[in-house]
Design an enzyme around this catalytic site. Structure first.
Site, PDB file in Angstrom:
ATOM      1  N   ARG A 118       0.689  -0.946  -0.021  1.00  0.00           N
ATOM      2  CA  ARG A 118       0.027  -0.132   0.023  1.00  0.00           C
ATOM      3  C   ARG A 118       0.771   1.321   0.022  1.00  0.00           C
ATOM      4  O   ARG A 118       1.768   1.250   0.479  1.00  0.00           O
ATOM      5  CB  ARG A 118      -1.061  -0.080   1.355  1.00  0.00           C
ATOM      6  CG  ARG A 118      -2.011  -1.037   1.107  1.00  0.00           C
ATOM      7  CD  ARG A 118      -3.076  -0.488   0.089  1.00  0.00           C
ATOM      8  NE  ARG A 118      -4.261  -1.358  -0.269  1.00  0.00           N
ATOM      9  CZ  ARG A 118      -4.188  -2.460  -0.943  1.00  0.00           C
ATOM     10  NH1 ARG A 118      -3.263  -2.694  -1.812  1.00  0.00           N
ATOM     11  NH2 ARG A 118      -5.503  -3.149  -1.082  1.00  0.00           N
ATOM     12  N   GLU A 148      -3.422   7.146  -4.480  1.00  0.00           N
ATOM     13  CA  GLU A 148      -3.708   6.983  -5.645  1.00  0.00           C
ATOM     14  C   GLU A 148      -5.164   7.070  -6.198  1.00  0.00           C
ATOM     15  O   GLU A 148      -6.100   6.966  -5.451  1.00  0.00           O
ATOM     16  CB  GLU A 148      -3.045   5.492  -6.090  1.00  0.00           C
ATOM     17  CG  GLU A 148      -3.803   4.257  -5.305  1.00  0.00           C
ATOM     18  CD  GLU A 148      -3.190   3.093  -5.726  1.00  0.00           C
ATOM     19  OE1 GLU A 148      -2.108   2.805  -5.242  1.00  0.00           O
ATOM     20  OE2 GLU A 148      -3.743   2.284  -6.141  1.00  0.00           O
ATOM     21  N   HIS A 194      -0.552   0.110 -10.077  1.00  0.00           N
ATOM     22  CA  HIS A 194      -1.485  -0.846  -9.449  1.00  0.00           C
ATOM     23  C   HIS A 194      -1.612  -2.113 -10.082  1.00  0.00           C
ATOM     24  O   HIS A 194      -2.795  -2.373 -10.142  1.00  0.00           O
ATOM     25  CB  HIS A 194      -2.611  -0.185  -8.433  1.00  0.00           C
ATOM     26  CG  HIS A 194      -2.882  -0.953  -7.222  1.00  0.00           C
ATOM     27  ND1 HIS A 194      -3.390  -0.151  -6.220  1.00  0.00           N
ATOM     28  CD2 HIS A 194      -2.815  -2.146  -6.903  1.00  0.00           C
ATOM     29  CE1 HIS A 194      -3.815  -1.123  -5.289  1.00  0.00           C
ATOM     30  NE2 HIS A 194      -3.444  -2.407  -5.748  1.00  0.00           N
TER      31      HIS A 194
HETATM   32  C1  DGY Z   1      -5.678  -5.906  -3.347  1.00  0.00           C
HETATM   33  O1  DGY Z   1      -6.299  -7.061  -3.732  1.00  0.00           O
HETATM   34  O2  DGY Z   1      -5.706  -5.484  -2.167  1.00  0.00           O
HETATM   35  C2  DGY Z   1      -4.839  -5.280  -4.619  1.00  0.00           C
HETATM   36  O3  DGY Z   1      -4.046  -4.213  -4.021  1.00  0.00           O
HETATM   37  C3  DGY Z   1      -5.682  -4.782  -5.523  1.00  0.00           C
HETATM   38  O4  DGY Z   1      -5.301  -5.491  -6.401  1.00  0.00           O
END
Ligand code: DGY
Length: 323
Positions: free
Chosen positions: A241, A270, A288
């Protein structure tokens, strides 16, 4: 029996929308219109709905949860991370929240490995050079990076994704170190070396790969002080994250060369990206992509629907309830 009503906030893979339409009265977002960024709009569209299938980044915060109608009994997020979803607020309203663990671990580790290689081998820089027509041919000293072979990889957060990355990195003959709240059982650790404090972890490793959840506990974890504890020339990778990195500190470290290179897939706030990264050649920036494979996005959709089916159709506990 009428079908339960399900609000799906984002455009999902076709097979998932088809399954949802078979079992629910669905409210889709076929064009991925940006109303999913607006909590009040989500709550408005959820009027009369029994469940919501939301996704990473949707503002499912306390205000949105408070505005939902009492008919909503389950919120399934199409993600493993759920820092965008106020699970405590939902629980207080009797709403079950679920996520999509396991199915995306390998794909997300692949993305971390991609970033690690891009950072080590200057892949982004090379690609930009070729596309810009600036490549004048092979040269003995051109774009020399560093090898991963023999380097010490430090995995921050040795959950499922961290362990998949460790398995891949062993194939690159890296030595695996990890930092977490507790050590893993020996069978799961597979020889990875546990650090019970930040100082020994940071001062030992050559590469850090971040796999911690978002939220206050990890906010700006990788800050100037911690970067300074790492060896000069280290690499930084973040596919967890964005909020867990202090962007200004990382940009300063990349600019001075103390951090040789970085690879980022996630960003604080983001889709905004800290502008300081754009002028640096030594950072690879992906949008991402962590779990973005055809196979995994289908599997995530099925997992989210399994959870909704349990709560809304079978009236059984959700298999992947959170909170
Ligand atoms: C998640 O699943 O948390 C990812 O970051 C989204 O692809």
């Amino acid at each position: 029996m009428p079908k339960p009503v399900l609000l799906i906030t984002r455009k999902l893979p076709d097979a998932i929308e088809a399954r949802a339409a078979r079992d629910y009265e669905v409210r889709l977002n076929p064009d991925d219109a940006p109303w999913f960024r607006d909590g009040a709009e989500i709550a408005k569209r959820a009027q009369g709905a029994d469940g919501i299938l939301c996704a990473a980044g949707d503002p499912m915060n306390a205000a949105t949860i408070a505005a939902l109608p009492a008919s909503v009994k389950c919120i399934a997020t199409f993600s493993v991370g759920y820092d965008h979803l106020d699970v405590a607020a939902a629980k207080a309203r009797g709403i079950t929240c679920t996520n999509t663990p396991e199915v995306l671990s390998f794909a997300t580790a692949e993305t971390a490995m991609t970033l690690m290689l891009m950072a080590a081998r200057r892949a982004g820089e090379g690609e930009r050079m070729v596309r810009a027509g600036k490549w004048e041919g092979w040269a003995p000293t051109q774009l020399m990076g560093v090898t991963l072979e023999g380097k010490k990889l430090g995995i921050l957060g040795m959950g499922r994704i961290g362990r998949e990355l460790a398995a891949m990195a062993r194939g690159f003959r890296m030595e695996i170190h990890y930092r977490d709240i507790n050590p893993l059982p020996a069978e799961a650790a597979q020889g990875a070396i546990y650090h019970d404090n930040d100082d020994s972890f940071l001062s030992t490793i050559d590469v850090i790969s971040m796999h911690v959840p978002g939220g206050d506990a990890t906010r700006k974890w990788l800050n100037a002080e911690r970067l300074a504890k790492m060896k000069p020339g280290h690499l930084v990778v973040n596919s967890g994250r964005g909020g867990s990195v202090d962007d200004a500190a990382l940009v300063a470290s990349l600019t001075s060369g103390h951090t040789r290179a970085a690879g980022l897939d996630v960003y604080d706030g983001e889709p905004k990206v800290f502008p300081g990264y754009f002028v640096l050649e030594n950072v690879a920036l992906l949008p991402h992509l962590g779990s973005a494979t055809i196979e995994v996005r289908d599997a995530m959709g099925h997992r989210a629907l399994e959870n909704l089916d349990a709560v809304l159709i079978h009236k059984t506990p959700a298999p992947h309830a959170i909170g």
